[in-house]
Scaffold this motif. Structure first.
Motif, PDB file in Angstrom:
ATOM      1  N   ALA A 161      -4.447   1.194   3.462  1.00  0.00           N
ATOM      2  CA  ALA A 161      -3.201   1.101   4.221  1.00  0.00           C
ATOM      3  C   ALA A 161      -3.427   0.708   5.665  1.00  0.00           C
ATOM      4  O   ALA A 161      -2.518   0.229   6.334  1.00  0.00           O
ATOM      5  CB  ALA A 161      -2.440   2.426   4.161  1.00  0.00           C
ATOM      6  N   LEU A 189     -10.750   6.856   1.526  1.00  0.00           N
ATOM      7  CA  LEU A 189     -10.890   7.313   2.912  1.00  0.00           C
ATOM      8  C   LEU A 189     -12.207   6.838   3.532  1.00  0.00           C
ATOM      9  O   LEU A 189     -13.262   6.919   2.904  1.00  0.00           O
ATOM     10  CB  LEU A 189     -10.820   8.846   2.963  1.00  0.00           C
ATOM     11  CG  LEU A 189      -9.480   9.462   2.567  1.00  0.00           C
ATOM     12  CD1 LEU A 189      -9.581  10.984   2.520  1.00  0.00           C
ATOM     13  CD2 LEU A 189      -8.380   9.047   3.541  1.00  0.00           C
ATOM     14  N   VAL A 219      -2.974   9.687 -12.849  1.00  0.00           N
ATOM     15  CA  VAL A 219      -3.402  10.170 -11.527  1.00  0.00           C
ATOM     16  C   VAL A 219      -2.335   9.899 -10.460  1.00  0.00           C
ATOM     17  O   VAL A 219      -2.584  10.054  -9.276  1.00  0.00           O
ATOM     18  CB  VAL A 219      -4.751   9.580 -11.088  1.00  0.00           C
ATOM     19  CG1 VAL A 219      -5.864  10.068 -11.990  1.00  0.00           C
ATOM     20  CG2 VAL A 219      -4.711   8.063 -11.050  1.00  0.00           C
ATOM     21  N   LEU A 220      -1.152   9.503 -10.909  1.00  0.00           N
ATOM     22  CA  LEU A 220       0.000   9.363 -10.022  1.00  0.00           C
ATOM     23  C   LEU A 220      -0.239   8.404  -8.865  1.00  0.00           C
ATOM     24  O   LEU A 220       0.168   8.635  -7.735  1.00  0.00           O
ATOM     25  CB  LEU A 220       0.433  10.748  -9.521  1.00  0.00           C
ATOM     26  CG  LEU A 220       0.883  11.648 -10.683  1.00  0.00           C
ATOM     27  CD1 LEU A 220       0.817  13.106 -10.286  1.00  0.00           C
ATOM     28  CD2 LEU A 220       2.290  11.281 -11.130  1.00  0.00           C
ATOM     29  N   PRO A 251       0.821  -1.217   0.000  1.00  0.00           N
ATOM     30  CA  PRO A 251       0.000   0.000   0.000  1.00  0.00           C
ATOM     31  C   PRO A 251       0.853   1.264   0.000  1.00  0.00           C
ATOM     32  O   PRO A 251       1.986   1.264   0.485  1.00  0.00           O
ATOM     33  CB  PRO A 251      -0.791  -0.116   1.306  1.00  0.00           C
ATOM     34  CG  PRO A 251      -0.018  -1.034   2.167  1.00  0.00           C
ATOM     35  CD  PRO A 251       0.705  -1.978   1.248  1.00  0.00           C
ATOM     36  N   VAL A 252       0.316   2.320  -0.583  1.00  0.00           N
ATOM     37  CA  VAL A 252       1.051   3.582  -0.626  1.00  0.00           C
ATOM     38  C   VAL A 252       0.172   4.721  -0.109  1.00  0.00           C
ATOM     39  O   VAL A 252       0.656   5.748   0.330  1.00  0.00           O
ATOM     40  CB  VAL A 252       1.584   3.835  -2.058  1.00  0.00           C
ATOM     41  CG1 VAL A 252       0.445   4.033  -3.032  1.00  0.00           C
ATOM     42  CG2 VAL A 252       2.530   5.007  -2.126  1.00  0.00           C
ATOM     43  N   ALA A 253      -1.136   4.521  -0.148  1.00  0.00           N
ATOM     44  CA  ALA A 253      -2.091   5.505   0.384  1.00  0.00           C
ATOM     45  C   ALA A 253      -1.919   6.877  -0.232  1.00  0.00           C
ATOM     46  O   ALA A 253      -2.046   7.890   0.439  1.00  0.00           O
ATOM     47  CB  ALA A 253      -1.997   5.576   1.915  1.00  0.00           C
ATOM     48  N   ALA A 254      -1.625   6.914  -1.519  1.00  0.00           N
ATOM     49  CA  ALA A 254      -1.330   8.181  -2.177  1.00  0.00           C
ATOM     50  C   ALA A 254      -2.561   8.840  -2.781  1.00  0.00           C
ATOM     51  O   ALA A 254      -2.677  10.053  -2.775  1.00  0.00           O
ATOM     52  CB  ALA A 254      -0.267   7.980  -3.251  1.00  0.00           C
ATOM     53  N   CYS A 255      -3.479   8.048  -3.320  1.00  0.00           N
ATOM     54  CA  CYS A 255      -4.587   8.680  -4.052  1.00  0.00           C
ATOM     55  C   CYS A 255      -5.643   9.225  -3.115  1.00  0.00           C
ATOM     56  O   CYS A 255      -6.354  10.153  -3.454  1.00  0.00           O
ATOM     57  CB  CYS A 255      -5.192   7.723  -5.070  1.00  0.00           C
ATOM     58  SG  CYS A 255      -6.282   6.469  -4.355  1.00  0.00           S
ATOM     59  N   ARG A 256      -5.756   8.665  -1.942  1.00  0.00           N
ATOM     60  CA  ARG A 256      -6.689   9.097  -0.890  1.00  0.00           C
ATOM     61  C   ARG A 256      -8.145   8.898  -1.287  1.00  0.00           C
ATOM     62  O   ARG A 256      -9.033   9.513  -0.699  1.00  0.00           O
ATOM     63  CB  ARG A 256      -6.453  10.569  -0.488  1.00  0.00           C
ATOM     64  CG  ARG A 256      -5.020  10.988  -0.326  1.00  0.00           C
ATOM     65  CD  ARG A 256      -4.262  10.164   0.656  1.00  0.00           C
ATOM     66  NE  ARG A 256      -4.543  10.471   2.057  1.00  0.00           N
ATOM     67  CZ  ARG A 256      -3.971   9.861   3.076  1.00  0.00           C
ATOM     68  NH1 ARG A 256      -3.089   8.910   2.856  1.00  0.00           N
ATOM     69  NH2 ARG A 256      -4.283  10.170   4.315  1.00  0.00           N
ATOM     70  N   GLN A 274       0.994   5.502  -8.715  1.00  0.00           N
ATOM     71  CA  GLN A 274       2.242   4.747  -8.508  1.00  0.00           C
ATOM     72  C   GLN A 274       2.062   3.236  -8.615  1.00  0.00           C
ATOM     73  O   GLN A 274       2.921   2.487  -8.150  1.00  0.00           O
ATOM     74  CB  GLN A 274       2.879   5.067  -7.151  1.00  0.00           C
ATOM     75  CG  GLN A 274       3.120   6.536  -6.911  1.00  0.00           C
ATOM     76  CD  GLN A 274       3.788   6.774  -5.575  1.00  0.00           C
ATOM     77  OE1 GLN A 274       4.638   6.010  -5.142  1.00  0.00           O
ATOM     78  NE2 GLN A 274       3.417   7.840  -4.910  1.00  0.00           N
TER      79      GLN A 274
END
Lengths: 433, 809
Positions: free
Chosen positions: B78, B54, B165-166, B46-51, B168
């Motif tokens: 995450a 939630l 959308v980055l 997990p990277v929890a980047a896009c959010r 990753q």
């Protein structure tokens, strides 16, 4: 209450204060000698007892942070000093390291001793090359004097201290991004848990502390926890550096006990520049909600500032008088956050991009009334949604400015231009050839 | 009640028990709640980047365990569930719903509204999310971020940065799954973007002198770009938006016009599940299927992009008949009559069906050979082979059913590879091993990229000397092999006589498991069907001793005029042990070939009968585990399977073949085994290792194997895939190079009396001295054809003056 209380800043005016000779002449490295006679836990407990809270912004108790490290397992543990001071308005660590680098080094050695670290790092903001050179020279001096290296002051404690210059990124002041950057990776915040105390630098237990926090440690060791607690308030003990900048008569670093008010500090600094009056100010840098003259008597300690709706942050007291266009000031800050957003999470990356665009339009007189709703809503989409606290802090100045100065935004939109003469707010003279 | 390693939590009022360490997003899936997500992928960290995911979370805290809500919504991808945790997703929590809508709005502000022309439109998670929770009209009126487009990440992967959308997923895949970090995030804020090291993007370049310091042994593509690995195509599939597209598929179809069929990849012995998408009778792309026990959600680029060979321009549509020296189109009846005549008149016949058959086709070949042609001369091994291997396969592998599985292999305490490279010859197996962090060891003259990225160790063994190593292991009680070790033997062990015998002995001695992993998709099925001399279907051994000739003997016999006719399946002359001799043999005998395309053997044939490629027939592959991999017919086709053609041919010869229903080969095989008398197994081969060769001054030992992407027949008509493969080089040790006065990059010639191959050199400090390695069948490096030699052979090494002609094919 004594107004000024120079402790960390007490040596700054000494002749060639940055040299080891001058530092030792002023009593430097005595705290280290004392600490080395104490068991490490005792040093840790002393700092815990002093109530020293982190000076990097969040105000987390330093001693407690250290005690979060798991029990030694024979592997390395690290101390990393966060010297990536890069927030607009924050300017305490750079002068401290310029004038008194050994104060930081002594603090780093004592802290390393307390937490059982044999390899410590100072992660310095990359743009301040002069500070980098000064720190390198000070570390060299300390090593030659036997204060660093195999046997610190003849004891069986060894410590290597590495000064590392970053590449110029605000995000690297966030502790986990700092650790990634220090490891040679792209500086972006890490997912927590694990927290640095458990798996930090190179996945080993790590303490990350601000420059000022670490530089406070020798004083606490030297003079005792009670002496430290005799300053400040019950929950915000000790002294701290207050950086006054902007439209004040005498800007600069004012060291005083926590809990001093802005009114007292302004008195010390000669007030707002002559002929002008305070319009708004930031208590802790650009990522803390702004205050106006109404909050001049709020005690500047962690809890009181929070209760008043902002954060003590890094005590970067930027003052703006009535000549300042708040829209313009906030627009500059939004430029900063859009430029410095690391890009990892959507809310901060896209939100700051949007806010910058809207702010620039309003400032340029091309705003629409609907934009105000955007300015109200987008911060809500960032705060509490972003990956790291830097995103949460990004729209603070905007949100608070809308609370205090909404009319000014409306004025920009209705007039289709900025009503202010910016040259009136300049702190320098504009010479037209 | 909760099992000890289970955690019970409540999601939207529904209680669910999940294994400890499960992310909220996975636990929610268990109770049928889909939390929207972009960066989350079950096989990536997990990277929890896009959010986007939630949710509201509360968990018991304090001594009384009172529920305490987290002050802000938490990323469900995450955060792992804890006992008693109460999660409120967008379904029940207005706050979570609001947070997700806010993130969705932000994700879209810089996303172009080009869905109508985007490949992803119609199967796009972002589009779905926007439709589900987005605003009808955007409030964002500022200019959007734009980038130059597209950016070619590899010859076959294009990137449209403004759609990204980055999340990753691609960079994490590259880093975490194959360990080929060819792309990374660069720049920051809204300028953050995915890319390769590109001076045009970054605004700076690496100084040439520093570039020279970089390890030149890292492979590069023919264009000089860093090699992006064999699995890069997976990033196209996992991209949650249309940012990564396939150059071969881009702008060629709409997802909703495609018909999708689940199938099995034909390029290797893993039997990876794939999804074949076609439109109006044309296959446009292949994707990975989702098969947790075999390939999980990944496939190699070979399996993904290599499908156009089935419809190549030289695809046969009618039978061909040799008339006046020329192959000319003919009717089926004429062709079958001619083939029947050729085979009917022959006194001695041989059958080389090739290693790419389905089980059903292999069973038909078996019947055709033994019942119709009344011959025992059959061998599926259209590649270097020996009798020891045949005995090993008959003894150890045939008829044993599901043996060592992927699961067992990757969870083994140790895996030892002999005559096998887990990536070049293992494909997706490499990813499974890497994901499981399996401790691996290999017998090889150098540390291959695969072994390096698996963190494995290499026992430096000269090519051909594997047998001696294994033999020592079999003698030595204090060897490193522990019980449970899996010894993987590849088909390259045939170049080390005694290797299979020693592997058997070593496995027995150390209670290790032994698994044979061939390269081709059809070899295991052919083995089960009995396509080896003396071996009957189901692993039964023909005790009568009426065994026939193997591939080497058949070619020798045909070249000597002792075989009158040959039946050839899909095989390449250039893959046969001695291509020159094989050409001679095929020239001499009457040849009936069953080919999909005008293949390498077609010109030697007197009759060519067209057969259907895998996508036009149903069938069953058996993968190296012994797992049946049935697949349906993807495209309607007039093409006939090999089995159907053999049945027609048998009918002309007056026999009736009983064919297995396509896709039912496994039960047909079981029926055969039931009918059989008590099973007799082939005795284990017992061959002693050969002596180490003695080398003259200018001689070295040849090490060679097939790169995963090379000049394989199955990769025809895929120039982009070919352009993404590592450029062939000769790898040699520093001392060997010094002996020649060679500097890295200089051309070096590897020669035998038959011919030579000239390639640039790479000096590898890790290479065993006196060994050179080159790819077996890559552009300019067709080892068997050019040198008439294989791994373990003695070759001559010399500097090649620059400007020398390329190694001849």
């Amino acid at each position: 209450m004594t107004a000024l209380m120079p402790v960390l800043t007490s040596r700054w005016a000494n002749e060639r204060s940055w040299t080891l000779e001058a530092y030792q002449a002023a009593g430097g490295y005595q705290a280290l000698a004392k600490a080395l006679t104490m068991p490490p836990e005792e040093v840790l407990n002393l700092v815990k007892e002093s109530g020293l809270r982190g000076r990097g912004g969040a105000g987390f108790p330093a001693g407690m942070k250290w005690s979060f490290l798991p029990k030694p397992d024979g592997g390395p543990r690290y101390l990393v000093v966060n010297a990536d001071e890069s927030e607009p308005g924050t300017c305490k660590d750079v002068p401290l390291m310029m004038a008194d680098p050994h104060g930081l080094i002594e603090g780093a050695i004592i802290t390393s001793y307390a937490i059982g670290c044999h390899s410590a790092f100072i992660y310095l903001r990359g743009e301040v090359v002069h500070v980098y050179r000064r720190l390198l020279a000070a570390v060299r001096e300390a090593r030659q004097a036997g204060l660093l290296g195999e046997s610190v002051l003849g004891s069986d404690f060894s410590l290597e201290l590495t000064v590392h210059a970053g590449a110029g990124a605000y995000i690297c002041g966030e502790e986990t991004a700092l650790l990634d950057s220090l490891e040679g990776r792209r500086g972006q915040p890490r997912l927590k848990p694990p927290f640095p105390a458990v798996a930090g630098l190179y996945a080993r237990p790590t303490v990350v502390n601000n420059v000022e926090s670490i530089a406070s440690v020798p004083w606490i060791v030297d003079k005792g926890a009670d002496w430290w607690k005799s300053f400040g308030t019950e929950t915000s003990t000790g002294v701290a550096i207050f950086s006054l900048s902007g439209h004040v008569a005498r800007p600069g670093q004012y060291e005083a006990p926590l809990g001093i008010t802005m009114r007292q500090l302004l008195d010390l600094a000669g007030g707002i520049r002559p002929g002008h009056e305070l319009k708004f100010w930031t208590p802790g840098g650009s990522s803390t909600p702004m205050f106006t003259a109404a909050q001049l008597d709020v005690p500047l300690d962690y809890n009181s500032v929070s209760a008043a709706g902002s954060m003590l942050g890094t005590r970067a007291l930027q003052c703006f008088d009535e000549t300042t266009c708040v829209v313009r000031a906030v627009s500059r800050w939004m430029d900063f956050y859009a430029h410095e957003s690391c890009g990892k999470c959507t809310p901060c990356r896209e939100g700051t991009f949007w806010l910058r665009a809207v702010m620039r339009r309003i400032e340029a007189g091309q705003g629409k009334m609907e934009d105000l709703q955007i300015l109200e809503d987008i911060p809500k989409s960032i705060v509490g949604r972003a990956f790291c606290p830097l995103g949460d802090g990004a729209p603070s100045s905007l949100v608070s400015s809308l609370r205090f100065f909404r009319d000014e935004y409306v004025q920009h939109i209705e007039l289709g231009r900025c009503p202010y003469d910016h040259t009136a707010s300049y702190l320098f003279q504009v010479v037209t050839p | 009640m909760t099992a000890p390693d289970q955690v019970t939590c409540t999601i939207d009022g529904v209680e669910v028990a999940v294994p400890k360490g499960t992310a909220i997003i996975r636990a929610a899936e268990e109770v049928g709640i889909m939390i929207p997500r972009f960066c989350d992928h079950p096989l990536l960290q997990p990277v929890a980047a896009c959010r986007q995911c939630l949710v509201d979370v509360a968990s018991p805290a304090g001594p009384e365990g009172k529920l305490r809500a987290f002050p802000k919504p938490q990323p469900a991808c995450a955060m792992t569930v804890t006992p008693g945790m109460v999660v409120s997703t967008q379904v029940t929590s207005p706050a979570a719903k609001e947070a997700q809508e806010q993130v969705a709005e932000l994700i879209l502000i810089n996303h172009p509204l080009d869905c109508p022309v985007c490949d992803k439109g119609g199967e796009c998670p972002l589009q779905n999310q926007a439709m589900a929770t987005g605003r009808a009209a955007s409030r964002f009126t500022e200019p959007k971020n734009t980038f130059r487009k597209p950016l070619a990440l590899t010859p076959q992967i294009l990137l449209d940065r403004e759609r990204c959308v980055l999340c990753q997923r691609c960079t994490r895949f590259a880093m975490q799954i194959p360990g080929d970090p060819f792309i990374a995030l660069q720049m920051r804020g809204a300028n953050q973007q995915i890319g390769r090291f590109d001076p045009a993007t970054l605004g700076f370049a690496v100084p040439p002198d520093e570039l020279a310091d970089q390890s030149l042994s890292d492979p590069v593509t023919p264009d000089g770009e860093p090699f992006a690995g064999y699995f890069a195509g997976n990033i196209i599939q996992i991209c949650p938006v249309g940012a990564l597209t396939s150059a071969a598929y881009r702008f060629r179809a709409r997802p909703f016009d495609l018909v999708s069929t689940e199938s099995v990849a034909e390029h290797d012995a893993n039997g990876s599940t794939i999804r074949v998408d076609y439109r109006r009778g044309t296959v446009l792309r292949r994707l990975s299927g989702n098969d947790p026990v075999v390939n999980q959600e990944w496939i190699s680029d070979k399996d993904r992009f290599g499908f156009r060979w089935q419809t190549a321009s030289d695809r046969l549509t009618t039978p061909l008949l040799r008339r006046g020296g020329e192959l000319v189109p003919a009717s089926w009846s004429a062709a079958l009559a001619a083939a029947a005549e050729a085979l009917g008149q022959a006194a001695a016949v041989g059958v080389l069906p090739g290693g790419r058959l389905t089980l059903e086709d292999a069973l038909a070949y078996e019947q055709f050979t033994r019942r119709v042609l009344k011959s025992g001369n059959v061998d599926f091994r259209a590649r270097p082979a020996n009798g020891e291997e045949a005995a090993f396969l008959a003894h150890q592998v045939a008829g044993t059913g599901l043996g060592v599985t992927f699961e067992e292999l990757v969870n083994a305490p140790a895996v030892l590879f002999a005559g096998f490279d887990p990536e070049d010859e293992g494909g997706i197996l490499y990813l499974r091993l890497r994901a499981a962090k399996t401790p691996v060891r290999a017998l090889a003259p150098f540390t291959s990229r695969a072994i390096r990225r698996l963190g494995g160790t290499v026992h430096q063994v000269a090519p051909g000397q594997e047998a001696a190593f294994l033999d020592k292991m079999a003698q030595d009680p204090a060897t490193e092999a522990t019980a449970g070790t899996v010894i993987v033997v590849g088909q390259r062990l045939v170049h080390s006589p005694g290797g299979f015998s020693a592997a058997l002995a070593a496995a027995k001695k150390h209670d290790a498991k032994l698994v044979w992993i061939p390269r081709r998709a059809g070899e295991r099925a052919a083995l089960e069907a009995g396509l080896l001399p003396g071996l009957l279907p189901g692993g039964r051994f023909d005790q009568a001793g009426s065994a026939g000739l193997d591939v080497n003997q058949m070619i020798e016999a045909a070249a000597a005029g002792k075989l009158d006719a040959l039946v050839l399946g899909g095989l390449e002359v250039s893959d046969l042990p001695d291509p020159e001799l094989a050409a001679k043999a095929f020239g001499k005998a009457k040849v009936v070939a069953l080919n999909v395309r005008r293949e390498e053997v077609s010109p030697y044939a007197d009759v060519v009968l067209p057969v259907a490629p895998p996508q036009e027939k149903a069938g069953t592959y058996i993968n190296w585990e012994g797992r049946p991999r049935p697949f349906p017919q993807v495209l309607k086709s007039a093409g006939l399977s090999d089995a159907a053609v053999l049945r027609a041919l048998a009918a002309k010869l007056g026999f009736e073949l009983t064919l297995a229903e396509p896709g039912q080969g496994q039960s047909a095989l079981a029926d055969l085994a039931d009918l059989a008398e008590p099973s007799v197994r082939c005795p284990a081969p017992k061959q002693a290792p050969g002596p180490a060769p003695v080398l003259a001054e200018d001689e070295v030992l040849l090490s060679t194997w097939h790169q995963l992407v090379d000049d394989a027949a199955g990769l025809a008509d895929e120039p982009r895939l070919a352009a993404s493969a590592p450029a062939p080089v000769v790898r040699l040790a520093p001392d060997t190079a010094a002996g020649l006065g060679l500097t890295q990059g200089e051309l070096v010639s590897v020669a035998t009396s038959r011919g030579r191959i000239v390639l640039p050199s790479v000096i590898d400090p890790d290479m065993l001295e006196g060994v050179v390695h080159l790819p077996a069948k890559s552009p300019g490096s067709w080892v068997l054809s050019s040198l008439g030699a294989a791994s373990g052979a003695v070759v001559k090494l010399a500097l090649a003056a620059s400007g020398t002609e390329e190694g001849e094919k």
